[in-house]
Design a protein around this motif. Structure first.
Motif, PDB file in Angstrom:
ATOM      1  N   ILE A  14       0.632  -1.529  -0.300  1.00 30.13           N
ATOM      2  CA  ILE A  14       0.433  -0.178   0.135  1.00 30.13           C
ATOM      3  C   ILE A  14       1.160   1.281  -0.053  1.00 30.13           C
ATOM      4  O   ILE A  14       0.196   2.808  -0.446  1.00 30.13           O
ATOM      5  N   SER A  15       2.268   1.400   0.026  1.00 28.50           N
ATOM      6  CA  SER A  15       3.042   2.546  -0.189  1.00 28.50           C
ATOM      7  C   SER A  15       4.225   1.587  -0.902  1.00 28.50           C
ATOM      8  O   SER A  15       4.908   0.511   0.088  1.00 28.50           O
ATOM      9  N   ILE A  16       4.992   2.634  -1.830  1.00 32.16           N
ATOM     10  CA  ILE A  16       6.211   1.903  -1.608  1.00 32.16           C
ATOM     11  C   ILE A  16       7.348   2.754  -0.974  1.00 32.16           C
ATOM     12  O   ILE A  16       8.182   2.296  -0.990  1.00 32.16           O
ATOM     13  N   TYR A  17       7.255   3.301   0.368  1.00 34.27           N
ATOM     14  CA  TYR A  17       8.034   3.722   1.114  1.00 34.27           C
ATOM     15  C   TYR A  17       7.920   2.806   2.533  1.00 34.27           C
ATOM     16  O   TYR A  17       9.085   2.754   3.221  1.00 34.27           O
ATOM     17  N   ALA A  18       6.906   3.049   3.021  1.00 35.32           N
ATOM     18  CA  ALA A  18       6.387   2.767   4.553  1.00 35.32           C
ATOM     19  C   ALA A  18       6.761   0.966   4.397  1.00 35.32           C
ATOM     20  O   ALA A  18       6.542   0.318   3.577  1.00 35.32           O
ATOM     21  N   PHE A  19       6.886   0.763   5.617  1.00 31.08           N
ATOM     22  CA  PHE A  19       8.132  -0.305   6.192  1.00 31.08           C
ATOM     23  C   PHE A  19       6.408  -1.731   6.375  1.00 31.08           C
ATOM     24  O   PHE A  19       5.712  -0.628   7.180  1.00 31.08           O
ATOM     25  N   HIS A  20       6.773  -2.991   6.478  1.00 33.40           N
ATOM     26  CA  HIS A  20       5.334  -3.435   7.206  1.00 33.40           C
ATOM     27  C   HIS A  20       5.714  -3.479   8.657  1.00 33.40           C
ATOM     28  O   HIS A  20       6.842  -3.813   9.470  1.00 33.40           O
ATOM     29  N   PRO A  21       4.219  -3.444   9.366  1.00 32.98           N
ATOM     30  CA  PRO A  21       4.463  -3.231  10.744  1.00 32.98           C
ATOM     31  C   PRO A  21       5.086  -4.448  11.586  1.00 32.98           C
ATOM     32  O   PRO A  21       5.912  -4.219  12.869  1.00 32.98           O
ATOM     33  N   MET A  22       4.980  -5.600  10.735  1.00 29.51           N
ATOM     34  CA  MET A  22       5.007  -6.999  11.648  1.00 29.51           C
ATOM     35  C   MET A  22       6.320  -7.409  11.796  1.00 29.51           C
ATOM     36  O   MET A  22       7.032  -7.681  12.129  1.00 29.51           O
ATOM     37  N   TYR A  23       7.323  -6.515  10.760  1.00 31.70           N
ATOM     38  CA  TYR A  23       8.944  -6.379  11.131  1.00 31.70           C
ATOM     39  C   TYR A  23       9.921  -5.641  11.802  1.00 31.70           C
ATOM     40  O   TYR A  23      10.721  -5.688  11.993  1.00 31.70           O
ATOM     41  N   ILE A  24       8.873  -4.880  13.277  1.00 31.07           N
ATOM     42  CA  ILE A  24       8.839  -3.766  13.850  1.00 31.07           C
ATOM     43  C   ILE A  24       9.825  -5.127  14.830  1.00 31.07           C
ATOM     44  O   ILE A  24       8.507  -5.867  15.120  1.00 31.07           O
ATOM     45  N   ASP A  25      10.640  -5.070  15.337  1.00 36.11           N
ATOM     46  CA  ASP A  25      11.770  -6.332  16.700  1.00 36.11           C
ATOM     47  C   ASP A  25      10.810  -5.456  17.989  1.00 36.11           C
ATOM     48  O   ASP A  25      11.471  -4.020  18.341  1.00 36.11           O
ATOM     49  N   LEU A  26       9.725  -6.151  18.894  1.00 38.80           N
ATOM     50  CA  LEU A  26       9.330  -5.581  19.857  1.00 38.80           C
ATOM     51  C   LEU A  26      10.569  -6.230  21.323  1.00 38.80           C
ATOM     52  O   LEU A  26      10.260  -5.021  21.982  1.00 38.80           O
ATOM     53  N   ARG A  27      10.970  -6.369  20.930  1.00 34.06           N
ATOM     54  CA  ARG A  27      12.709  -6.272  22.057  1.00 34.06           C
ATOM     55  C   ARG A  27      13.222  -5.203  22.366  1.00 34.06           C
ATOM     56  O   ARG A  27      13.838  -4.736  23.433  1.00 34.06           O
ATOM     57  N   GLN A  28      13.217  -4.754  21.060  1.00 35.55           N
ATOM     58  CA  GLN A  28      13.959  -3.662  21.249  1.00 35.55           C
ATOM     59  C   GLN A  28      13.012  -2.230  21.911  1.00 35.55           C
ATOM     60  O   GLN A  28      13.542  -1.054  22.060  1.00 35.55           O
ATOM     61  N   LEU A  29      11.922  -1.940  22.230  1.00 37.30           N
ATOM     62  CA  LEU A  29      11.053  -1.445  22.494  1.00 37.30           C
ATOM     63  C   LEU A  29      10.674  -1.845  24.046  1.00 37.30           C
ATOM     64  O   LEU A  29      10.911  -2.390  24.893  1.00 37.30           O
ATOM     65  N   PRO A  30      10.351  -0.520  24.681  1.00 38.13           N
ATOM     66  CA  PRO A  30      10.290  -0.518  26.278  1.00 38.13           C
ATOM     67  C   PRO A  30       9.748  -1.434  26.514  1.00 38.13           C
ATOM     68  O   PRO A  30       8.345  -2.184  25.931  1.00 38.13           O
ATOM     69  N   ALA A  31       9.538  -2.342  28.145  1.00 33.75           N
ATOM     70  CA  ALA A  31       8.745  -2.948  28.617  1.00 33.75           C
ATOM     71  C   ALA A  31       7.437  -2.295  29.192  1.00 33.75           C
ATOM     72  O   ALA A  31       8.015  -1.319  29.345  1.00 33.75           O
ATOM     73  N   LEU A  32       6.508  -3.417  28.759  1.00 36.22           N
ATOM     74  CA  LEU A  32       5.164  -2.884  28.425  1.00 36.22           C
ATOM     75  C   LEU A  32       4.995  -2.807  30.411  1.00 36.22           C
ATOM     76  O   LEU A  32       5.487  -4.163  31.361  1.00 36.22           O
ATOM     77  N   ALA A  33       4.393  -1.671  30.639  1.00 38.20           N
ATOM     78  CA  ALA A  33       3.894  -1.201  32.574  1.00 38.20           C
ATOM     79  C   ALA A  33       2.759  -1.673  32.868  1.00 38.20           C
ATOM     80  O   ALA A  33       3.071  -2.727  34.066  1.00 38.20           O
ATOM     81  N   ASP A  34       1.689  -2.426  31.932  1.00 46.18           N
ATOM     82  CA  ASP A  34       0.786  -2.887  32.167  1.00 46.18           C
ATOM     83  C   ASP A  34       1.268  -4.919  32.351  1.00 46.18           C
ATOM     84  O   ASP A  34       1.476  -5.924  31.694  1.00 46.18           O
ATOM     85  N   ALA A  35       1.353  -5.512  32.932  1.00 47.24           N
ATOM     86  CA  ALA A  35       1.867  -6.771  33.715  1.00 47.24           C
ATOM     87  C   ALA A  35       1.617  -7.957  33.483  1.00 47.24           C
ATOM     88  O   ALA A  35       2.002  -8.680  32.918  1.00 47.24           O
ATOM     89  N   GLN A  36      -0.119  -7.865  33.004  1.00 45.65           N
ATOM     90  CA  GLN A  36      -1.196  -8.517  33.543  1.00 45.65           C
ATOM     91  C   GLN A  36      -1.284  -9.353  31.830  1.00 45.65           C
ATOM     92  O   GLN A  36      -1.290 -10.265  30.642  1.00 45.65           O
ATOM     93  N   PHE A  37      -0.756  -7.589  31.234  1.00 40.88           N
ATOM     94  CA  PHE A  37      -1.006  -7.844  29.479  1.00 40.88           C
ATOM     95  C   PHE A  37      -0.223  -8.302  29.317  1.00 40.88           C
ATOM     96  O   PHE A  37      -0.116  -9.798  27.610  1.00 40.88           O
ATOM     97  N   ALA A  38       2.011  -8.256  29.420  1.00 41.84           N
ATOM     98  CA  ALA A  38       2.612  -8.665  28.971  1.00 41.84           C
ATOM     99  C   ALA A  38       2.769 -10.147  29.334  1.00 41.84           C
ATOM    100  O   ALA A  38       3.326 -10.296  28.396  1.00 41.84           O
TER     101      ALA A  38
END
Length: 895
Positions: free
Chosen positions: A299-323
């Motif tokens: 759908i875009s020649i520029y935008a990347f697919h969100p599924m390729y984000i490495d979640l391990r590089q993001l801050p930890a979730l504050a919601d323990a139950q969700f995590a």
């Protein structure tokens, strides 16, 4: 200040040589000549702002139209000198691509660090600037130097050369005080040690002689730029091809991500590989279903697919139950043998939205994000708005939106304003694209440090319901479908469904749409694959009423008139040759027990024993609509047979002029062809071969040369073309002229009459591989056709005896070694083929390794590695074997 250009270039009457000044070619300077060979011109130049760099190219004009221009990503350039310099006299020669231009690409050069140009002091009255092109010195810890017969040039003493400055990647300059040079003098370019400054290598050519008239105060003389050659060995590399979504690690989320890609680069480098090739990674979120797994429909020649984000590089979730819930589902999805596209994206999106609620506001206020936004606003804002509206209205088909269905820049800016009620949702897409940019850029920089070429993939098409179709519809033809004619992948051709390009409109702004696209790729990749490079010569355009590709025609092309068809000895009969040939015999033969049902439902009598399609079923799309939702095998069989019936024509009318015609592709096996008399068949075949293999070569050559030089030389990336399929002769002409690497596959030989390609005959400027993502793996191919495999085993591998039913590891290794020994610059193999040599490690299920089946328009792209990257890194036996094979083939030199 005054600029004087002097150049020798042979022209013919009516041609005029010009200088195109600055990279954006904002000024065109006409030169004059007395003999059509020696050109000269002077003009007053006023620098723009504080810019001290002047870039330019030469071009030939006829009737105020540019008909030829210097090629190459490197333009001529020089820096303005000290305050006294008011006249620059420039001697030049026409320069197209440098010899071995691949050496100048970012794939073969270290990261270039810009430096300010060293000017001489204002006390110097006249100067001489030497300019040279010389690649790859930084890779060998060297710099370019100048040495000569006079004292100022070191008097030939190896320890006293003058060090030149690399003003652009592989472009070297040095400006000298003219009064310090005793004319005439001899000189050479030399490679010097970057640290000691001593000469390590001399030019292997006679000394150069320099002698010009004494310069006046304020003059700077620039002799011709020089290509400097040293004894550089051919650079050959090996590597792996794998989709990012197929990567698997212990911590990934059921699909590969950019963190996994970095690990894969580490594995490649540890095994002496220097290329990692991936499939397109653009956002394909159209329907929200598994059909979005197709990576070539973005759908875009520029935008990347969100599924390729490495979640391990993001801050930890504050919601323990969700995590906790997330981790449980992540582990489940990661244990699956294939990608569950829908579940993976639901899970990752839920995590990303939760992190966005925590961190998004601060990230969007950061200086780093604001820099990214400023650099990418032209595509990022429309993409974020499109994504928000797609979610709001439940469809990416913008024609169905209640509002904003026609793009208006001012309206979209208001929608995306921080004061807008929609900004929170739009900011989410800003946030995701920023994360993707940061993570992929980190992979790209890491690959450069490890000496690994990161090779991307540019799809030939775009989605009909994409951001680009919404924002820039004038660039596309929406009344046609792009595809490919029949080939080894699909006997009915391929219908990709993409709109085709309006090249006439694109040409008016010098292909800005494409240049921006390539520039974005160059931020991350040092090489790229042009998917279906034949599309830049001509595209196979299929009418919107067709499902299969057989009723298509090449665009642009040169259709034939009725009189021209008759000139080949074929009596042109429109009533017979332009409509499907349907007889009693065909109905009975093709449909058997279903023939009466077909007569009653889909066809009607014409005359004698002939029939025609009923108006409600006279196109493949109408038949498709009738069978919608019917998935039983009998319905599918009947539908396909009806498709074939509709395409059984001898000629197809031209899309623009119905009085002109194209011979239908691959019609020789159809019933209508068999109705021709033997003499008519011979005449048709003569016409057919002329049309498809001779008629368009010059025409398509010029079509490609309008586009490809501009595009391929707009970035420093190494260019590779996917030139498979029905390849006319002009494709090799253009690829050789532009030094684009071809694709060579042994089981798809380009030489006519050969069953298998000859590895030893591959050109150096090529990428050789055993198979692509559109083909079965080596082991899968081995089991497809026993007779073919037997011929390959005996005639190509020269083995005796019984042929193994399943390809053993030793045989796979032998085939890989043969490919590594080929002359091809790059040998890039599917990861599945690398692992095939280890029988204890490779996937026991051969068929599970197939990525795509082009004949299946509904293929689910979900293949995953069957082992983790952590296990792969520890697979010493396999890794040692790969490393040894690559080293034995002299493909282990670092980039």
């Amino acid at each position: 200040m005054k600029l004087t250009f002097r150049i020798r270039y042979r022209t013919v009457w009516g041609e005029n040589l010009c200088v195109l000044l600055n990279d954006d070619e904002t000024q065109i300077i006409s030169l004059s000549t007395r003999n059509g060979d020696e050109w000269q011109g002077s003009f007053e130049y006023i620098p723009v702002g504080s810019n001290q760099l002047v870039t330019y190219r030469y071009a030939v004009y006829r009737d105020n139209i540019c008909i030829r221009k210097e090629l190459g990503a490197i333009s001529h350039l020089f820096y303005l000198g000290n305050a006294q310099q008011n006249h620059y006299v420039i001697d030049d020669c026409w320069r197209d691509l440098p010899a071995d231009s691949y050496r100048y690409s970012s794939a073969f050069n270290s990261i270039y660090t810009p430096q300010s140009y060293n000017k001489l002091s204002d006390s110097v009255g006249s100067c001489i600037t030497f300019r040279a092109l010389c690649p790859e010195l930084g890779n060998r810890n060297q710099a370019l130097g100048l040495i000569g017969s006079c004292n100022a040039l070191g008097s030939w003493e190896y320890c006293r050369p003058l060090r030149m400055q690399e003003v652009r990647p592989n472009v070297w300059h040095i400006t000298l005080d003219a009064s310090s040079l005793q004319l005439p003098f001899e000189y050479k370019f030399v490679a010097i040690n970057a640290e000691s400054g001593a000469v390590e290598e001399w030019e292997s050519r006679p000394n150069r002689l320099f002698n010009v008239q004494p310069l006046q105060r304020g003059e700077t003389y620039l002799p011709m730029e020089t290509e400097v050659f040293f004894a550089l060995p051919a650079r050959k590399f090996a590597g792996s091809a794998i989709p990012v979504f197929s990567l698997r690690s212990e911590g990934s989320c059921g699909v590969g991500d950019f963190g996994d890609l970095k690990t894969f680069v580490s594995w490649a480098a540890s095994t002496a590989q220097h290329v990692v090739q991936i499939l397109p990674i653009n956002d394909t979120s159209i329907t929200g279903s598994w059909t979005d797994s197709y990576p070539y429909n973005s759908i875009s020649i520029y935008a990347f697919h969100p599924m390729y984000i490495d979640l391990r590089q993001l801050p930890a979730l504050a919601d323990a139950q969700f995590a906790s819930r997330f981790e449980e589902e992540r582990a489940r999805l990661n244990a699956l043998s294939v990608v569950d596209y829908e579940a993976v994206n639901r899970l990752k999106q839920s995590y990303l939205k939760e992190v966005y609620r925590q961190e998004g506001e601060n990230v969007l206020k950061s200086d780093e994000f604001n820099t990214f936004f400023a650099d990418n606003r032209h595509w990022l804002q429309p993409y974020a708005a499109f994504s928000y509206l797609r979610d709001l209205y439940g469809t990416s088909d913008f024609h169905c939106w209640e509002a904003y269905n026609k793009y208006d820049e001012e309206e979209i800016q208001q929608l995306c304003s921080p004061e807008s009620d929609a900004y929170t949702f739009i900011g989410y897409y800003y946030y995701m694209q920023y994360l993707l940019h940061v993570q992929l850029l980190a992979v790209a920089e890491y690959a450069r440090r490890k000496g690994v070429i990161l090779k991307g993939d540019i799809p030939i098409g775009i989605s009909r319901t994409s951001v680009e179709s919404w924002v820039e519809p004038y660039y596309f033809n929406m009344n046609g479908q792009a595809g490919a004619p029949p080939d080894a992948f699909s006997v009915n051709g391929q219908n990709w469904g993409f709109p085709t390009y309006n090249w006439e409109v694109m040409e008016k702004d010098n292909y800005l749409w494409w240049r921006r696209r390539f520039a974005k790729m160059a931020e991350y990749f040092t090489a790229y694959r042009i998917d279906h490079i034949l599309g830049f010569f001509r595209i196979w355009e299929i009418p919107t009423h067709s499902v299969h590709g057989l009723l298509g025609q090449f665009v642009p092309s040169l259709p034939m008139s009725a009189d021209e068809i008759r000139s080949f000895g074929l009596n042109f009969r429109p009533d017979f040759m332009l409509r499907p040939f349907i007889s009693e015999y065909i109905l009975n033969t093709v449909f058997g027990e279903q023939s009466d049902y077909v007569r009653e439902t889909f066809v009607r009598p014409l005359h004698h024993d002939l029939y025609e399609m009923r108006p409600e079923f006279d196109t493949q799309r109408k038949v498709e609509a009738f069978f919608e939702g019917k998935t039983d095998s009998e319905s599918i069989w009947l539908k396909e047979k009806l498709y074939a019936l509709i395409s059984d024509v001898l000629f197809v009318a031209d899309r623009n002029n119905p009085e002109l015609y194209h011979p239908r592709i691959a019609v020789q096996n159809d019933y209508i062809f068999k109705q021709l008399a033997e003499q008519e068949q011979e005449a048709f075949n003569h016409l057919y071969n002329h049309y498809y293999y001779q008629r368009h070569n010059e025409f398509w050559y010029h079509e490609a040369m309008k586009k490809l030089p501009v595009l391929t030389q707009s970035t420093p990336m190494l260019v590779c073309g996917e030139d498979l399929g029905m390849v006319p002769d002009c494709v090799s002409w253009v690829m050789n002229e532009l030094q684009i690497l071809s694709l060579e596959i042994q089981r798809m030989p380009k030489a006519i009459g050969r069953e298998f390609g000859c590895l030893n005959e591959y050109p150096f400027r090529s990428v050789c591989t055993i198979g692509t993502h559109d083909m079965p793996t080596l082991r899968g191919w081995w089991e497809e056709d026993a007779a073919l495999t037997e011929r390959f085993y005996h005639n190509e591998l020269h083995h005796w005896g019984e042929v193994p039913k399943h390809a053993p590891g030793w045989l796979c290794k032998e085939i890989i070694e043969q490919h590594l020994q080929s002359p091809s610059m790059l040998c890039v193999l599917a990861w599945q083929d690398w692992t095939s040599i280890d029988e204890s490690l490779r996937n026991p299920d051969v068929q599970a390794e197939r990525i795509n089946v082009p004949a299946n328009p509904h293929n689910y792209w979900q293949w995953r590695m069957h082992i983790t990257l952590e296990e792969l890194m520890q697979a010493d036996e396999l890794n040692d074997a790969i490393r040894q094979m690559i080293q034995s083939s002299d493909r282990n030199t670092a980039c």
